[in-house]
Structure formats: structure tokens, C-alpha cells
Design a protein around this motif. Structure first.
Motif, PDB file in Angstrom:
ATOM      1  N   SER A  59       0.842  -1.192   0.000  1.00 12.63           N
ATOM      2  CA  SER A  59       0.000   0.000   0.000  1.00 12.63           C
ATOM      3  C   SER A  59       0.885   1.253   0.000  1.00 12.63           C
ATOM      4  N   GLY A  60       0.495   2.202  -0.854  1.00 14.32           N
ATOM      5  CA  GLY A  60       1.263   3.429  -0.989  1.00 14.32           C
ATOM      6  C   GLY A  60       2.377   3.327  -2.016  1.00 14.32           C
ATOM      7  N   GLU A  61       2.501   2.203  -2.747  1.00 17.01           N
ATOM      8  CA  GLU A  61       3.555   2.013  -3.738  1.00 17.01           C
ATOM      9  C   GLU A  61       2.994   2.090  -5.146  1.00 17.01           C
ATOM     10  N   THR A  62       3.879   2.412  -6.090  1.00 14.70           N
ATOM     11  CA  THR A  62       3.569   2.352  -7.523  1.00 14.70           C
ATOM     12  C   THR A  62       4.671   1.529  -8.183  1.00 14.70           C
ATOM     13  N   PHE A  63       4.291   0.730  -9.176  1.00 12.55           N
ATOM     14  CA  PHE A  63       5.283  -0.156  -9.790  1.00 12.55           C
ATOM     15  C   PHE A  63       4.770  -0.667 -11.124  1.00 12.55           C
ATOM     16  N   PHE A  64       5.717  -1.106 -11.962  1.00 12.35           N
ATOM     17  CA  PHE A  64       5.380  -1.758 -13.223  1.00 12.35           C
ATOM     18  C   PHE A  64       5.358  -3.264 -12.992  1.00 12.35           C
ATOM     19  N   ALA A  65       4.382  -3.931 -13.607  1.00 13.02           N
ATOM     20  CA  ALA A  65       4.281  -5.391 -13.495  1.00 13.02           C
ATOM     21  C   ALA A  65       3.426  -5.906 -14.643  1.00 13.02           C
ATOM     22  N   VAL A  66       3.462  -7.207 -14.814  1.00 15.36           N
ATOM     23  CA  VAL A  66       2.640  -7.865 -15.832  1.00 15.36           C
ATOM     24  C   VAL A  66       1.341  -8.314 -15.180  1.00 15.36           C
ATOM     25  N   SER A  67       0.233  -7.946 -15.787  1.00 19.95           N
ATOM     26  CA  SER A  67      -1.070  -8.327 -15.223  1.00 19.95           C
ATOM     27  C   SER A  67      -1.358  -9.789 -15.519  1.00 19.95           C
ATOM     28  N   ASN A  68      -2.401 -10.293 -14.890  1.00 17.98           N
ATOM     29  CA  ASN A  68      -2.797 -11.686 -15.126  1.00 17.98           C
ATOM     30  C   ASN A  68      -3.262 -11.915 -16.552  1.00 17.98           C
ATOM     31  N   SER A  69      -3.570 -10.822 -17.270  1.00 15.04           N
ATOM     32  CA  SER A  69      -3.956 -10.953 -18.681  1.00 15.04           C
ATOM     33  C   SER A  69      -2.734 -10.983 -19.592  1.00 15.04           C
ATOM     34  N   GLY A  70      -1.523 -10.850 -19.023  1.00 15.40           N
ATOM     35  CA  GLY A  70      -0.292 -10.899 -19.807  1.00 15.40           C
ATOM     36  C   GLY A  70       0.152  -9.555 -20.338  1.00 15.40           C
ATOM     37  N   GLU A  71      -0.467  -8.455 -19.904  1.00 19.47           N
ATOM     38  CA  GLU A  71      -0.139  -7.122 -20.394  1.00 19.47           C
ATOM     39  C   GLU A  71       0.710  -6.400 -19.350  1.00 19.47           C
ATOM     40  N   LYS A  72       1.751  -5.692 -19.817  1.00 20.14           N
ATOM     41  CA  LYS A  72       2.567  -4.908 -18.902  1.00 20.14           C
ATOM     42  C   LYS A  72       1.827  -3.616 -18.572  1.00 20.14           C
ATOM     43  N   ARG A  73       1.597  -3.385 -17.263  1.00 22.58           N
ATOM     44  CA  ARG A  73       0.834  -2.221 -16.829  1.00 22.58           C
ATOM     45  C   ARG A  73       1.520  -1.586 -15.621  1.00 22.58           C
ATOM     46  N   PHE A  74       1.057  -0.402 -15.300  1.00 18.49           N
ATOM     47  CA  PHE A  74       1.563   0.337 -14.153  1.00 18.49           C
ATOM     48  C   PHE A  74       0.517   0.286 -13.054  1.00 18.49           C
ATOM     49  N   PHE A  75       0.928  -0.081 -11.839  1.00 15.11           N
ATOM     50  CA  PHE A  75      -0.013  -0.303 -10.743  1.00 15.11           C
ATOM     51  C   PHE A  75       0.260   0.678  -9.612  1.00 15.11           C
ATOM     52  N   ALA A  76      -0.842   1.057  -8.942  1.00 16.18           N
ATOM     53  CA  ALA A  76      -0.771   1.895  -7.744  1.00 16.18           C
ATOM     54  C   ALA A  76      -1.689   1.279  -6.692  1.00 16.18           C
ATOM     55  N   VAL A  77      -1.178   1.129  -5.465  1.00 20.21           N
ATOM     56  CA  VAL A  77      -1.942   0.490  -4.374  1.00 20.21           C
ATOM     57  C   VAL A  77      -2.101   1.518  -3.254  1.00 20.21           C
ATOM     58  N   SER A  78      -3.367   1.661  -2.771  1.00 19.48           N
ATOM     59  CA  SER A  78      -3.636   2.626  -1.692  1.00 19.48           C
ATOM     60  C   SER A  78      -4.684   2.046  -0.754  1.00 19.48           C
ATOM     61  N   ASP A  79      -4.528   2.354   0.531  1.00 20.34           N
ATOM     62  CA  ASP A  79      -5.491   1.878   1.534  1.00 20.34           C
ATOM     63  C   ASP A  79      -6.815   2.628   1.425  1.00 20.34           C
ATOM     64  N   ILE A  80      -7.898   1.872   1.582  1.00 18.78           N
ATOM     65  CA  ILE A  80      -9.227   2.479   1.775  1.00 18.78           C
ATOM     66  C   ILE A  80      -9.567   2.447   3.256  1.00 18.78           C
ATOM     67  N   ILE A  81      -9.468   1.254   3.824  1.00 18.97           N
ATOM     68  CA  ILE A  81      -9.547   1.091   5.275  1.00 18.97           C
ATOM     69  C   ILE A  81      -8.261   0.391   5.675  1.00 18.97           C
ATOM     70  N   PRO A  82      -7.372   1.074   6.404  1.00 16.96           N
ATOM     71  CA  PRO A  82      -6.054   0.500   6.691  1.00 16.96           C
ATOM     72  C   PRO A  82      -6.139  -0.890   7.295  1.00 16.96           C
ATOM     73  N   GLY A  83      -5.388  -1.800   6.700  1.00 18.59           N
ATOM     74  CA  GLY A  83      -5.323  -3.167   7.193  1.00 18.59           C
ATOM     75  C   GLY A  83      -6.477  -4.039   6.791  1.00 18.59           C
ATOM     76  N   GLN A  84      -7.511  -3.448   6.147  1.00 19.55           N
ATOM     77  CA  GLN A  84      -8.680  -4.247   5.791  1.00 19.55           C
ATOM     78  C   GLN A  84      -8.983  -4.210   4.296  1.00 19.55           C
ATOM     79  N   ILE A  85      -8.995  -3.022   3.705  1.00 24.77           N
ATOM     80  CA  ILE A  85      -9.360  -2.896   2.291  1.00 24.77           C
ATOM     81  C   ILE A  85      -8.385  -1.929   1.632  1.00 24.77           C
ATOM     82  N   ALA A  86      -7.968  -2.295   0.412  1.00 24.20           N
ATOM     83  CA  ALA A  86      -7.087  -1.446  -0.393  1.00 24.20           C
ATOM     84  C   ALA A  86      -7.616  -1.409  -1.811  1.00 24.20           C
ATOM     85  N   VAL A  87      -7.325  -0.305  -2.511  1.00 23.02           N
ATOM     86  CA  VAL A  87      -7.686  -0.182  -3.915  1.00 23.02           C
ATOM     87  C   VAL A  87      -6.419  -0.365  -4.750  1.00 23.02           C
TER      88      VAL A  87
END
Length: 574
Positions: free
Chosen positions: A214-242
Motif C-alpha cells: 500500500s502506498g507504492e507504484t510499480f510496473f508489473a505484468v497483469s494476469n492478462s499478460g499485459e505490462k501495466r503500471f499499478f498503484a496500491v492505496s489503503d481504503i480502510i487500513p489493514g482491511q481494504i485497499a484499492v
């Protein structure tokens, strides 16, 4: 100049790198903020849901023994709050005490309830609709605690159509995808249908690990096989993230990857341009003049005197002075060389004249001896005069060779021995005992001392061989002379003549164990620092001398190998 620009270039690169790194960080923060903005409405809904669940638990707990009243209250709450599709109170065993649907039942076997029992904390999950209708919904299971412990669980459900509506079509047009996950990595909502939502998440062995990023951004390959840029952020800390997912090309522009390269290239190109200017200036002012000076020095060292003068084009003051000094040096050295060549020619002419006069004087002496021999009355006197004449002619041959040789300091051994052999053969012509002398000689330059000693030695040995040479089967009396230089710097002289066992010549006479000839031969061999030996068979006599070729080291080596010393008894042919 290049070294002076290097620190400035390094500072510029460092500053540019810092600016780009900060711009990249701000760009990533901006993308992360967009992901948080997309999940803002869902965050507010979940926070309201958590508050509503706590309020309902406080109101319905006293009514758990009045199911009808409790059911009515739950139904009224759901009817007034369109954001919820189900509300219910469940006992610790998973049985529904009361609900907005008014039905009874059990949720003890659902994964969400089992996880809530194990966590004993508010738990979010996705499951089938609790009101009995088809479809899936997002539900919150909240423990209801009293002083005696957990007495039940309050369950609130949110329809999936509501959570999906938060991710509008504007995001989809940009190619951006979103999904919310709980602490177990379970997808709670997504901009895609739940059946396809897993394809937009990055490939990872454990999806629950995304919560830790949570709070990071990074490049990775998605489960569909496409290279994408991801960002992870908390909605409810420790319980839900977007988890937001951007196309890689769009993310690169956003993070300035291309700009990073071009911005860094500017100071690098500036430094390279400075290097180019420095190299050009160095070549123009220094290198080309040094190259011309080196070329002129090389030409002069190789003997090219006609083009030895140095002419630089527009040289700096320092190189102009160097040019003047070089040309003055060349002029002085050239005059000195001319004077030296004149002196050398004069000395050479003088030496040749001296050798010529000495040769003429010796020949004159030999002629006088010849005239004296004609008037001598005894054979003994004529023999003595003939021997003296032969020896004087041998010395004359040395001076004749020095006079004709381009190198007035050395004598060609082959030429010297050939002349001596011709003299000995000529002396036997016209008599019944004419001798043919065959030679096989290697051209070896000798200094004057060795040449004189070799000349006297060969004259004595050839005379001895011609005197005792026997006739061969064809009736000729042949003497063979060989001269060569061996490996190690030693010269070898061999003289062969045939023997007639019937001639009755005494061994002492043939081997020159006594007499003036033997003493002279022994002295000449000693002067050459050599070793002599004789070999005799029934039909052949061989006289052999080995001496170093004008090399004191070789002479010492010969003495060590052969055991030669001042008192050695050297053998000679007679």
C-alpha cells in the motif's frame, strides 16, 4: 578543457537526476492520488457502513429476544437506506436472529462468517445475496461485544451494482482499471465484472501481499499478460485497499521516463561537445605541430637531409621557437656531418695509398729476391730465397686486399686464400710436379692481425701440402683447401693432399716436427688463439686449424673446451 568541464558536467547530471527523480516521485504520487480519488466514494460508503453497523448493533442487541420487533427495525433501516440490500443480527453460532428480509436461517458455513469468527474483527467479503436473491454483494460482518464477550454479529450487505458504479466510464476511456481487495486478497469490487476482475491485477504468488505494498507504484505484468503500471492505496487500513492499473505507455509519459532520458542527454551532450571543442583546439594548437616535429625528427634520423628543415603552419610562439631551434640544430649537425665525411674520405684515401705503397714495396722486395735467386749458385740458397719470397708475397697479398676492399679495416678470407693458392700453384707450373689447388671457401671478414697470421699460416701449409702431394689415379697432384665459419663463431681451415706410401718421405719431414716452417706455423696458430691438428691415413693427409673469429670470448671458450694453454703442443702439417 575536457577535464575542466567534467566536474561541471557531473554536477549538471547530478542536479538533473535529482530533478528528474523528484519529478518521477511527484508523478507517482499523482497517480497514487488518482487511484485514491477513484475509490473515494467507496471509502465513504464503507466508512458509513461501518458506522451504521455499530449503531444497529447497539439498537438491536436489546431486541434479540423480540424477533418481530427486531425484524421490523431491520426492514425499516434497509428501506430508508438505499445503499444496503440486507441487514441482520446473527448469534455466535451463525444462526440469523433477525434480518431485514424477516427470514430465518444460518450463515455459519459461509466463508465470510468463518473468517469473522477467526478474526474477531470487522470483516469485509463478497458472497451471494443474503436476502435469497440471485447475485453477489459486499457484506460487512461486525462482532457485537458486551462485557461478557461476543454475543453476536451484525451483518450489512451492499449490492455489487452499487460498488461497481463508483468506477465511471471516464476512467475506462483512459484505459484505467480499478479493483478493491481485502486483507486476504479477495476482490471486493472492480471496474470489471467480478468474473474478469482478477485479470487486471498484477501477477503475484500471493494476492494478499498486495496489501503490504500500500502506498507504492510499480510496473508489473497483469494476469492478462499485459505490462501495466499499478498503484496500491489503503481504503480502510489493514482491511481494504484499492489497486489502480494504468497502461504502461500512459504511465511512462506520466512518470517522465522519456523526459528523463532527454533531460539527462543534454548535460551529457554538452560535455561531449566540450570534449570535441577541446580535442579540436588541442589538435589545432598542439598535436599537429608535435606531429610535424616528430616527422621531421624521424626523417632526419633516417638520413633524409634534403627535407630536414621543419616548417610549421601558424604555430604558437612556443612552437615557433622550437622550430627555430630544431632548424638551427639540423644546420649545425649537417655541417658537422659534411666535415666528418670529408675527413673520412681523406683518411680512407690515405689508408688505401699506404696499403698500395706497402704492397708495391713488398712486391719490389720479392722481385729483388727473385733476381737474387737467379744468380745464386747453390740450391740451398735458392730454396731459402724462394721461401722468403713466398712469405713476402703473402704479406703483399694482405695489403693488396686491404687496398681493393671497400672496407679498408677488414680482409676477405676467401679472397686472401684464393690469392695465396694462386701463388703456390703458379710456383709449381712448368715443372714435372705441377700442383692443382681446389678451394671451397666461405666469405668471412677478418681483421688485419688475423688476416696476416692466417696468410702466413696458409702460405706455409699450402707449400708443405704441395711439396708432399702425391698423384691421383688420373695423374694429377691435387691439394684441397676448405675454409668456413661454424656455429659459435669459430673459423675452420682444412688442407688435404694425397699420400703415396712408396715415396719414402720421413714422418718428421711431412709433419714439420722441426725446422723453421714448423716453428712459424706454430707461432701463427698461437697468434690466432687457435688449435691445430693433423690426420693421416694411408692415402690422405689432412691439416686442420680451428680459431675464433676475432672474438676474445670465443677464444676463451675454445681454450676451456679444448684445454689450450700457452705451453700446449700444437701439431702442424709439413
Amino acid at each position: 578543457m575536457t577535464l575542466a568541464l567534467l566536474p561541471l558536467g557531473m554536477i549538471a547530471i547530478y542536479q538533473t537526476y535529482s530533478v528528474i527523480d523528484e519529478a518521477d516521485r511527484l508523478s507517482r504520487v499523482a497517480i497514487l492520488a488518482r487511484a485514491e480519488q477513484a475509490a473515494l466514494a467507496e471509502r465513504e460508503l464503507l466508512q458509513r457502513t461501518n458506522g451504521a453497523a455499530e449503531a444497529l448493533s447497539a439498537v438491536t442487541l436489546p431486541l434479540r429476544d423480540q424477533p418481530d420487533v427486531c425484524n421490523a427495525m431491520m426492514s425499516s433501516f434497509v428501506a430508508e437506506q438505499s445503499a444496503y440490500s440486507f441487514a441482520g443480527l446473527v448469534d455466535p453460532d451463525g444462526r440469523i436472529v433477525c434480518s431485514s428480509s424477516g427470514g430465518q436461517g444460518s450463515i455459519a458455513n459461509t466463508p465470510i462468517f468463518k473468517r469473522a469468527l477467526s478474526r474477531r474483527a470487522p470483516t469485509y467479503g463478497v458472497g451471494r445475496n443474503l436476502d435469497g436473491s440471485d447475485g453477489f454483494e459486499l457484506s460487512l460482518t461486525l462482532p457485537v461485544d458486551t462485557e461478557g464477550g461476543t454475543v453476536g454479529y451484525l451483518v450489512l450487505a451492499i449490492p455489487n451494482r452499487l460498488t461497481s458504479s463508483f468506477f465511471t466510464d471516464d476512467w475506462r476511456l483512459e484505459g484505467i482499471r480499478f479493483a478493491t481487495i481485502n486483507e486476504q486478497g479477495e476482490i471486493l469490487s472492480a471496474s470489471e465484472p467480478l468474473s474478469q476482475a482478477g485479470l487486471i491485477l498484477p501477477q503475484t504468488s500471493e494476492r494478499r501481499d498486495l496489501m503490504a505494498r500500500s502506498g507504492e507504484t510499480f510496473f508489473a505484468v497483469s494476469n492478462s499478460g499485459e505490462k501495466r503500471f499499478f498503484a496500491v492505496s489503503d481504503i480502510i487500513p489493514g482491511q481494504i485497499a484499492v489497486v489502480g492499473s494504468w497502461p504502461a505507455t500512459q504511465a511512462k509519459v506520466a512518470t517522465g521516463a522519456g523526459g528523463w532520458v532527454f533531460t539527462l542527454a543534454f548535460p551529457v551532450l554538452m560535455w561531449l561537445a566540450g570534449m570535441g571543442v577541446g580535442v579540436f583546439g588541442l589538435h589545432r594548437l598542439v598535436i599537429r605541430h608535435l606531429s610535424d616535429l616528430r616527422t621531421a625528427m624521424r626523417r632526419y634520423a633516417l638520413g633524409e637531409r634534403e627535407q630536414a628543415q621543419l616548417e610549421l603552419t601558424n604555430p604558437p610562439r612556443e612552437f615557433a621557437e622550437a622550430q627555430q631551434s630544431f632548424n638551427r640544430m639540423v644546420l649545425i649537425l649537417s655541417k658537422a656531418e659534411e666535415r666528418r665525411e670529408i675527413d673520412l674520405r681523406e683518411k680512407t684515401i690515405l689508408l688505401r695509398e699506404i696499403h698500395h705503397r706497402v704492397k708495391n714495396n713488398l712486391q719490389l722486395i720479392a722481385s729483388i729476391m727473385n733476381m737474387q735467386a737467379r744468380t745464386a749458385r747453390s740450391d740451398e740458397a735458392r730454396t731459402v730465397l724462394a721461401q722468403l719470397q713466398r712469405r713476402v708475397r703473402g704479406l703483399a697479398a694482405i695489403h693488396r686486399s686491404l687496398n681493393t676492399n671497400p672496407d679498408v679495416t677488414t680482409v676477405d678470407a676467401a679472397e686472401l686464400i684464393t690469392a695465396l693458392a694462386r701463388e703456390v700453384a703458379a710456383m709449381s707450373q712448368g715443372s714435372d710436379e705441377a700442383v692443382t689447388i681446389e678451394t671451397k671457401l666461405e666469405r668471412v671478414p677478418l681483421n688485419q692481425d688475423d688476416a696476416v697470421n692466417l696468410s702466413m699460416l696458409v702460405a706455409e701449409a699450402l707449400t708443405n701440402a704441395a711439396r708432399y702431394a702425391a698423384a691421383t689415379e688420373d695423374g694429377r697432384r691435387v691439394v684441397q683447401v676448405y675454409f668456413e665459419i661454424e656455429q659459435g663463431g669459430f673459423c675452420r681451415l682444412e688442407i688435404h693432399n694425397a699420400l703415396d706410401p712408396r715415396c719414402g718421405v720421413a714422418h718428421e719431414e711431412r709433419h714439420f716436427t722441426s725446422g723453421l716452417g714448423a716453428q712459424l706455423i706454430k707461432a701463427f696458430v698461437a697468434q690466432l688463439n687457435g688449435e691445430a691438428k693433423t690426420t693421416e691415413t694411408k692415402t690422405k693427409f689432412t691439416y686442420e686449424v680451428i680459431f675464433p673469429h676475432s672474438d676474445d670470448t670465443a677464444a676463451e671458450r675454445l681454450a676451456e673446451q679444448k684445454g689450450v694453454n700457452d705451453d700446449a703442443d700444437l701439431r702442424h702439417t709439413g
